[in-house]
Write a protein that holds these residues in place. Structure first.
Motif, PDB file in Angstrom:
ATOM      1  N   GLY A   1       0.788  -1.210   0.000  1.00  0.00           N
ATOM      2  CA  GLY A   1       0.000   0.000   0.000  1.00  0.00           C
ATOM      3  C   GLY A   1       0.824   1.265   0.000  1.00  0.00           C
ATOM      4  O   GLY A   1       2.052   1.249   0.112  1.00  0.00           O
ATOM      5  N   ASN A   2       0.090   2.345  -0.142  1.00  0.00           N
ATOM      6  CA  ASN A   2       0.624   3.700  -0.070  1.00  0.00           C
ATOM      7  C   ASN A   2      -0.288   4.492   0.849  1.00  0.00           C
ATOM      8  O   ASN A   2      -1.506   4.288   0.854  1.00  0.00           O
ATOM      9  N   GLU A   3       0.306   5.384   1.622  1.00  0.00           N
ATOM     10  CA  GLU A   3      -0.466   6.264   2.484  1.00  0.00           C
ATOM     11  C   GLU A   3       0.022   7.693   2.311  1.00  0.00           C
ATOM     12  O   GLU A   3       1.226   7.931   2.150  1.00  0.00           O
ATOM     13  N   ASN A   4      -0.915   8.607   2.391  1.00  0.00           N
ATOM     14  CA  ASN A   4      -0.612  10.029   2.445  1.00  0.00           C
ATOM     15  C   ASN A   4      -1.077  10.523   3.807  1.00  0.00           C
ATOM     16  O   ASN A   4      -2.223  10.290   4.195  1.00  0.00           O
ATOM     17  N   TRP A   5      -0.154  11.165   4.514  1.00  0.00           N
ATOM     18  CA  TRP A   5      -0.428  11.634   5.868  1.00  0.00           C
ATOM     19  C   TRP A   5      -0.327  13.159   5.924  1.00  0.00           C
ATOM     20  O   TRP A   5       0.572  13.756   5.334  1.00  0.00           O
ATOM     21  N   GLU A   6      -1.200  13.775   6.710  1.00  0.00           N
ATOM     22  CA  GLU A   6      -1.117  15.199   7.019  1.00  0.00           C
ATOM     23  C   GLU A   6      -1.152  15.348   8.530  1.00  0.00           C
ATOM     24  O   GLU A   6      -2.008  14.744   9.189  1.00  0.00           O
ATOM     25  N   PHE A   7      -0.237  16.150   9.068  1.00  0.00           N
ATOM     26  CA  PHE A   7      -0.092  16.298  10.510  1.00  0.00           C
ATOM     27  C   PHE A   7      -0.507  17.683  10.978  1.00  0.00           C
ATOM     28  O   PHE A   7      -0.292  18.679  10.287  1.00  0.00           O
ATOM     29  N   ALA A   8      -1.049  17.728  12.181  1.00  0.00           N
ATOM     30  CA  ALA A   8      -1.297  18.994  12.872  1.00  0.00           C
ATOM     31  C   ALA A   8       0.027  19.492  13.440  1.00  0.00           C
ATOM     32  O   ALA A   8       1.014  18.756  13.495  1.00  0.00           O
ATOM     33  N   ASP A   9       0.052  20.726  13.892  1.00  0.00           N
ATOM     34  CA  ASP A   9       1.280  21.319  14.433  1.00  0.00           C
ATOM     35  C   ASP A   9       1.840  20.540  15.623  1.00  0.00           C
ATOM     36  O   ASP A   9       3.044  20.564  15.868  1.00  0.00           O
ATOM     37  N   ASP A  10       0.974  19.839  16.365  1.00  0.00           N
ATOM     38  CA  ASP A  10       1.422  19.082  17.539  1.00  0.00           C
ATOM     39  C   ASP A  10       1.974  17.699  17.196  1.00  0.00           C
ATOM     40  O   ASP A  10       2.307  16.916  18.079  1.00  0.00           O
ATOM     41  N   GLY A  11       2.062  17.388  15.888  1.00  0.00           N
ATOM     42  CA  GLY A  11       2.625  16.110  15.455  1.00  0.00           C
ATOM     43  C   GLY A  11       1.634  14.972  15.395  1.00  0.00           C
ATOM     44  O   GLY A  11       2.003  13.856  15.028  1.00  0.00           O
ATOM     45  N   LEU A  12       0.371  15.218  15.752  1.00  0.00           N
ATOM     46  CA  LEU A  12      -0.661  14.190  15.622  1.00  0.00           C
ATOM     47  C   LEU A  12      -1.150  14.156  14.177  1.00  0.00           C
ATOM     48  O   LEU A  12      -1.228  15.194  13.508  1.00  0.00           O
ATOM     49  N   MET A  13      -1.481  12.963  13.700  1.00  0.00           N
ATOM     50  CA  MET A  13      -1.922  12.821  12.314  1.00  0.00           C
ATOM     51  C   MET A  13      -3.384  13.237  12.184  1.00  0.00           C
ATOM     52  O   MET A  13      -4.256  12.693  12.850  1.00  0.00           O
ATOM     53  N   ARG A  14      -3.606  14.190  11.286  1.00  0.00           N
ATOM     54  CA  ARG A  14      -4.950  14.727  11.064  1.00  0.00           C
ATOM     55  C   ARG A  14      -5.679  13.967   9.955  1.00  0.00           C
ATOM     56  O   ARG A  14      -6.867  13.725  10.036  1.00  0.00           O
ATOM     57  N   ASN A  15      -4.945  13.618   8.904  1.00  0.00           N
ATOM     58  CA  ASN A  15      -5.542  12.923   7.757  1.00  0.00           C
ATOM     59  C   ASN A  15      -4.667  11.749   7.353  1.00  0.00           C
ATOM     60  O   ASN A  15      -3.435  11.863   7.332  1.00  0.00           O
ATOM     61  N   ARG A  16      -5.331  10.646   7.012  1.00  0.00           N
ATOM     62  CA  ARG A  16      -4.637   9.440   6.545  1.00  0.00           C
ATOM     63  C   ARG A  16      -5.442   8.865   5.393  1.00  0.00           C
ATOM     64  O   ARG A  16      -6.596   8.497   5.551  1.00  0.00           O
ATOM     65  N   HIS A  17      -4.815   8.813   4.218  1.00  0.00           N
ATOM     66  CA  HIS A  17      -5.452   8.252   3.030  1.00  0.00           C
ATOM     67  C   HIS A  17      -4.636   7.059   2.593  1.00  0.00           C
ATOM     68  O   HIS A  17      -3.459   7.193   2.244  1.00  0.00           O
ATOM     69  N   ALA A  18      -5.245   5.871   2.620  1.00  0.00           N
ATOM     70  CA  ALA A  18      -4.522   4.639   2.320  1.00  0.00           C
ATOM     71  C   ALA A  18      -5.128   3.943   1.103  1.00  0.00           C
ATOM     72  O   ALA A  18      -6.346   3.869   0.957  1.00  0.00           O
ATOM     73  N   SER A  19      -4.255   3.433   0.252  1.00  0.00           N
ATOM     74  CA  SER A  19      -4.634   2.579  -0.873  1.00  0.00           C
ATOM     75  C   SER A  19      -3.871   1.273  -0.704  1.00  0.00           C
ATOM     76  O   SER A  19      -2.648   1.290  -0.542  1.00  0.00           O
ATOM     77  N   ILE A  20      -4.592   0.163  -0.735  1.00  0.00           N
ATOM     78  CA  ILE A  20      -3.998  -1.126  -0.381  1.00  0.00           C
ATOM     79  C   ILE A  20      -4.510  -2.203  -1.323  1.00  0.00           C
ATOM     80  O   ILE A  20      -5.680  -2.199  -1.708  1.00  0.00           O
ATOM     81  N   ASN A  21      -3.629  -3.140  -1.668  1.00  0.00           N
ATOM     82  CA  ASN A  21      -4.060  -4.370  -2.326  1.00  0.00           C
ATOM     83  C   ASN A  21      -3.311  -5.515  -1.681  1.00  0.00           C
ATOM     84  O   ASN A  21      -2.278  -5.319  -1.049  1.00  0.00           O
ATOM     85  N   GLU A  22      -3.848  -6.694  -1.800  1.00  0.00           N
ATOM     86  CA  GLU A  22      -3.227  -7.845  -1.156  1.00  0.00           C
ATOM     87  C   GLU A  22      -3.439  -9.085  -2.008  1.00  0.00           C
ATOM     88  O   GLU A  22      -4.314  -9.111  -2.870  1.00  0.00           O
ATOM     89  N   HIS A  23      -2.633 -10.080  -1.717  1.00  0.00           N
ATOM     90  CA  HIS A  23      -2.800 -11.360  -2.394  1.00  0.00           C
ATOM     91  C   HIS A  23      -2.366 -12.480  -1.462  1.00  0.00           C
ATOM     92  O   HIS A  23      -1.540 -12.278  -0.565  1.00  0.00           O
ATOM     93  N   PRO A  24      -2.932 -13.673  -1.667  1.00  0.00           N
ATOM     94  CA  PRO A  24      -2.541 -14.803  -0.836  1.00  0.00           C
ATOM     95  C   PRO A  24      -1.106 -15.221  -1.139  1.00  0.00           C
ATOM     96  O   PRO A  24      -0.650 -15.129  -2.287  1.00  0.00           O
TER      97      PRO A  24
END
Length: 154
Positions: free
Chosen positions: A104-127
Motif C-alpha cells: 500500500g501507499n499512504e498520504n499523511w497530514e499532521f497537525a502542528d502538535d505532530g498528531l496525524m490529522r488525515n490518513r489516506h490509504a490505498s492497499i491491495n493484497e494477495h494470498p
C-alpha cells in the motif's frame, strides 16, 4: 499532547516519524496507536472511512482481530512541510491459516502538535504460502537490522 517529531519535517525527522508509526502499528495495540491521531482525524482505508479517533481505534481493533500475526514495514516515499507519503507492505494470516501480503501507499497530514490529522490509504493484497513469507521477526517491533521494503524489491 504533542507527538514529536513535529512538522515541518526534514528528511531525518520524516524517516523517524515513519518508523515510529511502523513501530506503533506492529504493537497491534489499537488504544495506544489511536493516540497518534487527532481527535477529529479523517481516514480513508480502502472503502472504509473513519472520522474521529474513536472510529480509528475501533477500525484498528477489528483489523488486528482479523489479521493475525500482523507484521508491517513502512518506508518513506516523500515529504514536505506537514505531509508525509509512505509505501508499505505487511503480512498476516487469517483464522483459517491462509497467509497474505498486502502492499500500500499512504498520504499523511499532521497537525502542528505532530498528531496525524488525515490518513489516506490505498492497499491491495494477495494470498501467499507460508514459505513465501518474508517478515519473520518475532511479533512486535521490527528489529533494526531486518531488511526494509527496498531490500526485498517491494
Amino acid at each position: 499532547m504533542s507527538r514529536p517529531p513535529l512538522p515541518p519535517f526534514t528528511r531525518e525527522t520524516a524517516i523517524e516519524k515513519v518508523r515510529l508509526a511502523e513501530d506503533g502499528w506492529n504493537s497491534r495495540d489499537a488504544a495506544k496507536v489511536a493516540l497518534a491521531y487527532t481527535a477529529d482525524t479523517h481516514w480513508r482505508n480502502r472503502a472504509e472511512f473513519c472520522n474521529n479517533r474513536e472510529e480509528a481505534q475501533a477500525f484498528l481493533a477489528r483489523k488486528w482481530n482479523r489479521e493475525l500475526e500482523y507484521r508491517l514495514i513502512k518506508e518513506l516515499w516523500a515529504f514536505a512541510d506537514n505531509r508525509i507519503a509512505v509505501r508499505y507492505a505487511y503480512e498476516y494470516h487469517d483464522d483459517s491459516g491462509q497467509w497474505y501480503r498486502a502492499y500500500g501507499n499512504e498520504n499523511w497530514e499532521f497537525a502542528d502538535d505532530g498528531l496525524m490529522r488525515n490518513r489516506h490509504a490505498s492497499i491491495n493484497e494477495h494470498p501467499i504460502s507460508e514459505a513465501e513469507r518474508k517478515f519473520r521477526w518475532p511479533l512486535g517491533r521490527r528489529p533494526d537490522d531486518h531488511p526494509g521494503l527496498s531490500d526485498f524489491g517491494f
